[in-house]
Design a protein around this motif. Structure first.
Motif, PDB file in Angstrom:
ATOM      1  N   ALA A  50       0.838  -1.211   0.000  1.00 24.02           N
ATOM      2  CA  ALA A  50       0.000   0.000   0.000  1.00 24.02           C
ATOM      3  C   ALA A  50       0.868   1.254   0.000  1.00 24.02           C
ATOM      4  O   ALA A  50       0.549   2.239  -0.680  1.00 24.02           O
ATOM      5  N   THR A  51       1.996   1.216   0.735  1.00 24.34           N
ATOM      6  CA  THR A  51       2.906   2.367   0.737  1.00 24.34           C
ATOM      7  C   THR A  51       3.487   2.593  -0.656  1.00 24.34           C
ATOM      8  O   THR A  51       3.604   3.736  -1.113  1.00 24.34           O
ATOM      9  N   GLY A  52       3.833   1.494  -1.340  1.00 17.28           N
ATOM     10  CA  GLY A  52       4.335   1.612  -2.711  1.00 17.28           C
ATOM     11  C   GLY A  52       3.311   2.280  -3.624  1.00 17.28           C
ATOM     12  O   GLY A  52       3.637   3.185  -4.400  1.00 17.28           O
ATOM     13  N   ALA A  53       2.034   1.830  -3.513  1.00  9.39           N
ATOM     14  CA  ALA A  53       0.972   2.427  -4.327  1.00  9.39           C
ATOM     15  C   ALA A  53       0.768   3.893  -3.962  1.00  9.39           C
ATOM     16  O   ALA A  53       0.534   4.743  -4.840  1.00  9.39           O
ATOM     17  N   LEU A  54       0.881   4.197  -2.669  1.00  5.50           N
ATOM     18  CA  LEU A  54       0.715   5.580  -2.208  1.00  5.50           C
ATOM     19  C   LEU A  54       1.752   6.499  -2.861  1.00  5.50           C
ATOM     20  O   LEU A  54       1.432   7.618  -3.272  1.00  5.50           O
ATOM     21  N   LEU A  55       2.998   6.001  -2.978  1.00  6.07           N
ATOM     22  CA  LEU A  55       4.051   6.826  -3.589  1.00  6.07           C
ATOM     23  C   LEU A  55       3.710   7.165  -5.034  1.00  6.07           C
ATOM     24  O   LEU A  55       3.911   8.294  -5.478  1.00  6.07           O
ATOM     25  N   ALA A  56       3.172   6.168  -5.771  1.00  4.47           N
ATOM     26  CA  ALA A  56       2.805   6.421  -7.171  1.00  4.47           C
ATOM     27  C   ALA A  56       1.712   7.476  -7.249  1.00  4.47           C
ATOM     28  O   ALA A  56       1.767   8.399  -8.071  1.00  4.47           O
TER      29      ALA A  56
END
Ligand code: ZN
Ligand code: ZN
Lengths: 212, 227
Positions: B178-184
């Motif tokens: 979820a953190t990875g998706a948040l960065l995008a």
């Protein structure tokens, strides 16, 4: 070119630091408030150079304990091993992940050191009124502000290692005092870069030199 | 190509204070200061709906990233897991309250405040005229963004994972993805959300009372600076 540039300060105008509106100073001594957003207007950030020096020197002082004191202490089966930032880099390198070792070395050691040296150079260039190379110094200031947050890396590495490795009595990791000094270095250099008004890099004679 | 963004005609560069007349800037293009290279205008194609959609999606993803475990560790029959807030709390309980507070600000409070402010702001300025309090939110959002560092946090977690992987087996959790998706989503938001465009929509009274003793209101100079 820079000697004859028509700046807002020469025209008695101020661009609002919060919203960018160009406003006319209410009086020569009292700039007043932005008509659009209500922020107090300043020709330049007040005490920009003094604040920037003070924060930068404080960061440089903290940089020594940040590197000498351990950031993490690993307790495994009765023996405890302290781990400094550069020790952590050596560990990552010897365990075969040299790309990560390089990232941590750059983010935790080279960026803070480079930032301190760059801020010193920018402040000296302003004090001496060095002409030529303003664009390069402006670029340096932008780079310093952009890379600053990345030195927070080791604070997060320590936090999440400590949070996860709590397998008493087998093994546990505790934060060391170094992490506090390291966090202080990062915050102080970020604030130092933020308080340096980039317009001072370009100013020549439009602002009274001792009045800011 | 034909659509242009017209803003206050004369501005002073925030980087070097050079006075200049800003020409109409095509949507999606950028105007830079000729003297110092500072970006003076970058009007996005769709200044409200697109960043609003991204900000709402980012807020939901942020909630998931905060609520779910980042990773779990297991060794000799013992297992442990942590969330983002759990990391800060562990630092606190290990005698590092200042570091814990800083981690909490950079990973939870500042990003949460930034997304809340941007969503509120974009909803408020959807219909002109934008309310005058939008300016205050815009200023707060700028501060919140400066101190939100989820990308640095993600790299820190990955380094920690590699370090620990030597000692125990580590599994990434939902929170990490979820953190990875948040960065995008945040990267998309950064390119489509333009505070300058929003400032141009904020209504402001031309006649106002002075706000401090002895200080009179500065006069808007956009139209009078021409030589
Ligand atoms: Zn303003
Ligand atoms: Zn400029």
């Amino acid at each position: 070119m820079t000697g004859t540039a028509l700046t807002a300060a020469r025209q008695g105008l101020i661009s609002c630091g919060a919203c960018g509106l160009l406003a006319r100073a209410a009086a020569p001594a009292e700039a007043g408030f932005c008509p659009r957003c209500g922020a107090r207007l300043h020709r330049r950030h007040p005490d920009s150079i003094q604040q920037s020096w003070a924060l930068g020197v404080a960061a440089a002082v903290c940089f020594i304990p940040a590197n000498v004191l351990p950031v993490m202490v690993t307790d495994a089966l009765g023996s405890s091993t302290p781990d400094t930032i550069l020790g952590g880099v050596a560990f990552l390198y010897s365990s075969g992940s040299w790309p990560l070792a390089l990232i941590v070395l750059v983010a935790s050691f080279m960026i803070p050191l480079g930032k301190l040296l760059s801020m010193g150079w920018l402040l000296i260039a302003i004090r001496r009124g060095i002409r030529g190379g303003e664009r390069q110094r402006m670029r340096l200031h932008r780079i310093v502000r952009a890379v600053g947050p990345w030195s927070m890396l080791d604070v997060f590495v320590a936090t999440f290692t400590v949070a996860l490795v709590q397998l008493d009595p087998l093994m546990s990791v505790e934060p060391g005092l170094g992490v506090l000094f390291f966090a202080a270095v990062v915050v102080l250099t970020m604030l130092a870069a933020e308080s340096l008004d980039p317009r001072l890099l370009w100013d020549r004679d439009e602002i009274e030199p001792r009045h800011d | 190509m034909a659509r242009m963004h017209q803003t206050a005609d004369i501005i002073a560069c925030p980087g070097c204070d050079l006075l200049q007349r800003l020409p109409p800037v095509p949507l999606g293009a950028r105007a830079r200061c000729p003297r110092c290279g500072e970006i003076l205008a970058a009007p996005p194609m769709d200044p409200i709906e697109r960043p609003l959609a991204l900000a709402v999606a980012a807020a939901i993803t942020f909630g998931v990233a905060q609520a779910t475990p980042l990773m779990s560790l297991s060794a000799v029959g013992r297992s442990a897991q942590t969330t983002i807030i759990g990391g800060a709390l562990e630092m606190w309980s290990q005698g590092q309250p200042i570091t814990a507070a800083l981690v909490l600000i950079c990973t939870t409070l500042a990003p949460g405040a930034y997304l809340t402010l941007v969503c509120t702001l974009l909803l408020a300025v959807r219909r002109p005229p934008a309310p005058s309090w939008a300016g205050a939110l815009l200023r707060l959002a700028g501060h919140a963004r400066a101190w939100s560092l989820p990308e640095v946090m993600l790299l820190g977690i990955l380094v920690a994972l590699v370090k620990i992987a030597d000692l125990a087996s580590v599994d990434p959790g939902v929170g990490l993805f979820a953190t990875g998706a948040l960065l995008a989503l945040l990267a998309g938001l950064a390119t489509s959300f333009d505070p300058r465009t929003i400032w141009d929509r904020v209504a402001w009274p031309t006649q106002d009372t002075p706000r401090g003793p002895g200080a009179s209101l500065a006069e808007h100079a956009g139209g009078t600076a021409a030589r």
